[in-house]
Motif scaffolding. Sequence first.
Motif, PDB file in Angstrom:
ATOM      1  N   ARG A  47       0.073  11.000   0.445  1.00 32.52           N
ATOM      2  CA  ARG A  47       0.698  11.338  -0.829  1.00 32.52           C
ATOM      3  C   ARG A  47      -0.291  11.222  -1.968  1.00 32.52           C
ATOM      4  NH1 ARG A  47       4.583   7.033  -2.908  1.00 32.52           N
ATOM      5  NH2 ARG A  47       2.540   6.189  -3.437  1.00 32.52           N
ATOM      6  N   ASP A  48      -1.087  10.148  -1.967  1.00 32.07           N
ATOM      7  CA  ASP A  48      -2.073   9.952  -3.024  1.00 32.07           C
ATOM      8  C   ASP A  48      -3.092  11.085  -3.052  1.00 32.07           C
ATOM      9  OD1 ASP A  48      -0.826   7.647  -3.709  1.00 32.07           O
ATOM     10  OD2 ASP A  48      -2.355   6.295  -2.896  1.00 32.07           O
TER      11      ASP A  48
ATOM     12  N   GLY B 281       3.490   4.320  -7.636  1.00 29.98           N
ATOM     13  CA  GLY B 281       3.777   5.557  -6.927  1.00 29.98           C
ATOM     14  C   GLY B 281       4.463   6.588  -7.797  1.00 29.98           C
ATOM     15  N   ASP B 282       4.825   6.215  -9.032  1.00 32.76           N
ATOM     16  CA  ASP B 282       5.463   7.132  -9.980  1.00 32.76           C
ATOM     17  C   ASP B 282       4.370   7.810 -10.791  1.00 32.76           C
ATOM     18  OD1 ASP B 282       6.867   8.443 -11.923  1.00 32.76           O
ATOM     19  OD2 ASP B 282       7.910   6.684 -12.703  1.00 32.76           O
TER      20      ASP B 282
ATOM     21  N   PRO C 242       0.822  -1.206   0.000  1.00 33.30           N
ATOM     22  CA  PRO C 242       0.000   0.000   0.000  1.00 33.30           C
ATOM     23  C   PRO C 242       0.856   1.256   0.000  1.00 33.30           C
ATOM     24  CG  PRO C 242      -0.757  -1.574   1.651  1.00 33.30           C
ATOM     25  CD  PRO C 242       0.555  -2.075   1.138  1.00 33.30           C
ATOM     26  N   PRO C 243       0.577   2.224  -0.922  1.00 39.35           N
ATOM     27  CA  PRO C 243       1.312   3.475  -0.932  1.00 39.35           C
ATOM     28  C   PRO C 243       0.789   4.406   0.153  1.00 39.35           C
ATOM     29  CG  PRO C 243      -0.355   3.490  -2.642  1.00 39.35           C
ATOM     30  CD  PRO C 243      -0.414   2.122  -1.989  1.00 39.35           C
TER      31      PRO C 243
ATOM     32  N   LYS D 218      -7.390   6.602 -12.571  1.00 35.03           N
ATOM     33  CA  LYS D 218      -7.305   5.142 -12.504  1.00 35.03           C
ATOM     34  C   LYS D 218      -5.923   4.713 -12.029  1.00 35.03           C
ATOM     35  CE  LYS D 218      -8.040   1.005 -15.334  1.00 35.03           C
ATOM     36  NZ  LYS D 218      -8.346   0.494 -16.696  1.00 35.03           N
ATOM     37  N   TRP D 219      -4.872   5.425 -12.486  1.00 34.19           N
ATOM     38  CA  TRP D 219      -3.507   5.120 -12.055  1.00 34.19           C
ATOM     39  C   TRP D 219      -3.375   5.299 -10.541  1.00 34.19           C
ATOM     40  CZ3 TRP D 219       0.714   2.997 -14.221  1.00 34.19           C
ATOM     41  CH2 TRP D 219       1.951   3.192 -13.614  1.00 34.19           C
ATOM     42  N   LEU D 220      -3.933   6.389 -10.022  1.00 35.90           N
ATOM     43  CA  LEU D 220      -3.912   6.629  -8.580  1.00 35.90           C
ATOM     44  C   LEU D 220      -4.661   5.523  -7.838  1.00 35.90           C
ATOM     45  CD1 LEU D 220      -4.531  10.478  -8.295  1.00 35.90           C
ATOM     46  CD2 LEU D 220      -2.551   9.263  -7.397  1.00 35.90           C
TER      47      LEU D 220
END
Length: 321
Positions: free
Chosen positions: A14-15, A73-74, A9-10, A47-49
Motif C-alpha cells: 500500500r505504501d 495510514g491515512d 507496521p503498515p 516524510k509522512w509515508l
Amino acid sequence: MIAPESAQPPGQARDLRLAALALWGFVRSGAFLSSGKEWRRMFMSAKWLAVGHLGVEEVVLPFEGMRLIARTGDHFVGCRVYMDGHFGRNEFQKALALAREAGFFGGTPPVFVDVGANIGTHTLYALGSGLFSRVLSVEPSAENYAHLCRNLAINGFPTTDAVRAAFSSTAGVGELALSGLNFGDHRVVRGEGDRDAARPVEQIELVDLPRLSQRAQLGPDTRFMFWIDTQGHEYEVLSGVPPAQLSQSVFAIEYWPQLLQRNGTLDALHALVTQTADRIIVLQDGRRLRSTADLDALAKELLRKPGEEGQLDLLFLGSRV
C-alpha cells in the motif's frame, strides 16, 4: 511536531502504491517546475509515508489550537493536516461567513450535524466556533468513529453527541464498503450492483433526521447546519431530512458528479436542492448558481476532470433561511 501514539507496521504494498500515486500526481501537475512550496509539500508527504513505514501507527498533530489523533495510514485527511495544519478550513470558514451574512445565526443557535464526520476535523471546527447549540457527529465506520471519539476526548469535548451510523433516506440497517487507501472514501452500499470485490464490507446502522432528532432529543423547530461528505450518498442524506426542515437549514456538500452520475442520483440531487434552496454558492471560488441549469453546467465541467479534481464544495441556503 509529530508525537507517536503506538506502533504497527503498515502494508508495504500500500505504501509503495501511494508513493507512486503521489509522485505521478506531482509530475503530472508540473509542480516540480514551480515554487519551493510545492517541493516542501512533496517532501512532507514523503516524510509522512516514511513515518508510517517505520512502524509508527498513530500520531498526535497540532490542529487549529487543538490536537488531532491521526493514523499514519491515512494519506488524505491525516497527511494534509500534517502538511497544512488544517483540513478544509477555508471552505468551512467561508460557509460560516455566508450563513452569518444571511442572518442564519440570529436568534436561537442552530445545531451543527457533521455527516460523514470521519475523524472529526469539521466537528472540531464547529465546536471551536462557538456558534452552535449542539454539534452532532455521524460516522458509520467503526474505526473512524473510534478515532472521532478519541479526538473529541483529547480536546476536552464530550462524546455523547457522536453517533456511529450512516445518515440516509430512511432508518434501518445497511452496509459500508471500506477503502484500504483512503479512510474517508468508505461508501454506503446501495445494492448488489454496488458491491466491489476489492472492498471489505462492514454492517452499519442507517439513520434519518427524525431518528437522529429523537435520539438527541431535538424538537421539530430545531434549525440545522449540515456538513455532508458521504462519497456519492448525498441525495439519500438530503432525502432523510423532512422538506420543511431542509428549507430552513444551511447545508454544505462535497459535490462529486462522477459518483452521483454513477449511482444514478445526479439529476435527482439537482432537482431536490433547487426546490429547497434559493442560494447556491461554490465555496472554493464564490460562484453563485441560480438554477438547475447552472448546476447541470457545473456538473458537465467537473465530469471532464479526472478523479478527485472533479469535485468541490457547494453551500445551499434554504429558502426559509
